[in-house]
Design a protein around this motif. Sequence first.
Motif, PDB file in Angstrom:
ATOM      1  N   ARG A   4      12.601 116.663  41.705  1.00 54.14           N
ATOM      2  CA  ARG A   4      11.618 116.219  40.728  1.00 54.14           C
ATOM      3  C   ARG A   4      10.256 116.185  41.415  1.00 54.14           C
ATOM      4  O   ARG A   4      10.054 115.417  42.356  1.00 54.14           O
ATOM      5  CB  ARG A   4      11.968 114.832  40.182  1.00 54.14           C
ATOM      6  CG  ARG A   4      13.325 114.770  39.514  1.00 54.14           C
ATOM      7  CD  ARG A   4      13.634 113.376  38.999  1.00 54.14           C
ATOM      8  NE  ARG A   4      14.953 113.292  38.405  1.00 54.14           N
ATOM      9  CZ  ARG A   4      15.239 113.591  37.138  1.00 54.14           C
ATOM     10  NH1 ARG A   4      14.255 113.995  36.338  1.00 54.14           N
ATOM     11  NH2 ARG A   4      16.466 113.494  36.679  1.00 54.14           N
ATOM     12  N   ALA A   5       9.354 117.035  40.963  1.00 53.61           N
ATOM     13  CA  ALA A   5       8.032 117.154  41.578  1.00 53.61           C
ATOM     14  C   ALA A   5       6.964 117.045  40.505  1.00 53.61           C
ATOM     15  O   ALA A   5       7.052 117.659  39.439  1.00 53.61           O
ATOM     16  CB  ALA A   5       7.900 118.480  42.319  1.00 53.61           C
ATOM     17  N   SER A   6       5.945 116.241  40.791  1.00 50.84           N
ATOM     18  CA  SER A   6       4.814 116.078  39.893  1.00 50.84           C
ATOM     19  C   SER A   6       3.596 115.716  40.724  1.00 50.84           C
ATOM     20  O   SER A   6       3.556 114.643  41.350  1.00 50.84           O
ATOM     21  CB  SER A   6       5.108 114.991  38.845  1.00 50.84           C
ATOM     22  OG  SER A   6       3.982 114.783  38.012  1.00 50.84           O
ATOM     23  N   GLY A   7       2.630 116.611  40.751  1.00 53.36           N
ATOM     24  CA  GLY A   7       1.443 116.345  41.552  1.00 53.36           C
ATOM     25  C   GLY A   7       1.768 116.295  43.029  1.00 53.36           C
ATOM     26  O   GLY A   7       2.349 117.208  43.603  1.00 53.36           O
ATOM     27  N   LYS A   8       1.409 115.190  43.668  1.00 53.57           N
ATOM     28  CA  LYS A   8       1.685 115.017  45.095  1.00 53.57           C
ATOM     29  C   LYS A   8       3.035 114.353  45.361  1.00 53.57           C
ATOM     30  O   LYS A   8       3.408 114.188  46.518  1.00 53.57           O
ATOM     31  CB  LYS A   8       0.575 114.175  45.733  1.00 53.57           C
ATOM     32  CG  LYS A   8      -0.802 114.823  45.681  1.00 53.57           C
ATOM     33  CD  LYS A   8      -1.835 113.958  46.356  1.00 53.57           C
ATOM     34  CE  LYS A   8      -3.211 114.612  46.323  1.00 53.57           C
ATOM     35  NZ  LYS A   8      -4.238 113.767  46.976  1.00 53.57           N
ATOM     36  N   LYS A   9       3.721 113.966  44.301  1.00 57.92           N
ATOM     37  CA  LYS A   9       4.998 113.280  44.465  1.00 57.92           C
ATOM     38  C   LYS A   9       6.147 114.276  44.320  1.00 57.92           C
ATOM     39  O   LYS A   9       6.122 115.132  43.438  1.00 57.92           O
ATOM     40  CB  LYS A   9       5.151 112.164  43.433  1.00 57.92           C
ATOM     41  CG  LYS A   9       4.136 111.037  43.585  1.00 57.92           C
ATOM     42  CD  LYS A   9       4.381 109.952  42.557  1.00 57.92           C
ATOM     43  CE  LYS A   9       3.372 108.817  42.710  1.00 57.92           C
ATOM     44  NZ  LYS A   9       3.595 107.758  41.700  1.00 57.92           N
ATOM     45  N   SER A  10       7.116 114.142  45.184  1.00 61.59           N
ATOM     46  CA  SER A  10       8.300 115.001  45.140  1.00 61.59           C
ATOM     47  C   SER A  10       9.493 114.212  45.662  1.00 61.59           C
ATOM     48  O   SER A  10       9.393 113.506  46.659  1.00 61.59           O
ATOM     49  CB  SER A  10       8.098 116.258  45.985  1.00 61.59           C
ATOM     50  OG  SER A  10       9.250 117.072  45.962  1.00 61.59           O
TER      51      SER A  10
END
Length: 408
Positions: free
Chosen positions: A319-325
């Motif tokens: 799950r990746a969104s922007g700088k978060k993974s």
Amino acid sequence: MIYCGIDWAERTHDVALVDDDGKLLAKRHITDDAAGYKILLDLLAEHGDTEDIPIPVAIETSRGLLVAVLRTGKRQVYAINPMAAARYRDRHSVTRKKSDPGDALVLANILRTDRHAHRPLPQDSDLARAIAVLARAQQDAVWNRQQLANQLRSLLREYFPAAIDAFLHWQNGLCRPETRVLLELAPTPSRAARLSLAQLRSALKRAGRQRRIDADAERIREVLRADYAHQPPLVEDALGKQMLGLLRQLDAACTAADQLAEAVEEAFPQHPDAEVILSFPGLGTQLGARILAEIGDDHARFTTARGMKAYAGASPITRASGKKSSITRRWVKNDRLNHVGYLWAFASLTASPGAKAHYDRRREAGDWHAAAQRNLFNKMIGQLYCCLQKHILFDENLAFPTQLLEAA
């Protein structure tokens, strides 16, 4: 091209037919019987349904007589998840209105616009589907048996803890026939304490025991006559009657599980893929039949091993969104197949040196027990996919080349 959508219900069904432009060609309300099925097939035939070029059908279930009728011949039947159909419904109306004919139209339009994003039901053989029925029923019976055993254990702890201590020595003690016979003979602590050695030996023989009868009878008698706290006599008798009612349910569940297991052992070896599945370490007849029941024998169902791993819930999901993974375990999966994977990985640790070495490497790398077993299951089911595609048996040296790893 004509597309058909069926809103399935218990007694009646709504049918809708649309063309490539989304124009509603026909709609019909049919009953769930032979007459209704004939009306449906005649309606499809009126709009160009033939044996060589059948009209594809979208429906919100994959089981039942209606699906069996539709799957005859070369027709592709798409089982659409009800949650996905609800999202498609919002594309056609912002007022969130809902009706059965409208749902049938939505299902037909799903095939018209996004047929490539959905998969038809696999073309499994009749033998594979029969094995699936037996394997799933046996798995349900085992789960039901364990649930009843847990309820019985909880009830015994309230008034008869000596029974738990007496039968704890046996593996899966409360589900064994010896335990059920003895509990039926003495449902309360007071009656159990008055049992003689002759009665205990007779009960064990009646349950099918042939060895260690005298030793077990002595041990059980000592435990049942030990000093335990007691409920009041009236309450104890009432709890004993409650226990007998629950014991009858457990006895029926144990009998059903055993009979279904025998049926699986008779049917599963007849399948051509059984030899390949049983060649894998840790897989016996019951687990192998459960795997075949979930993946089927349509080898074109999964285009890659990755698809089968995702279907089983063995592979992780990112799950990746922007700088978060983040990488987590997969929650949307086939629960039955995932449950088999845990048992398969656990059993393979003692049956395969390569599997045990792979598990140990994952534990040394920092994985918890469940994560290491899930990783092992992910590897094993990928190997199963390749073996089924090529119809070759499992090879320990090819699956886990330990000598090459040690050399590296």
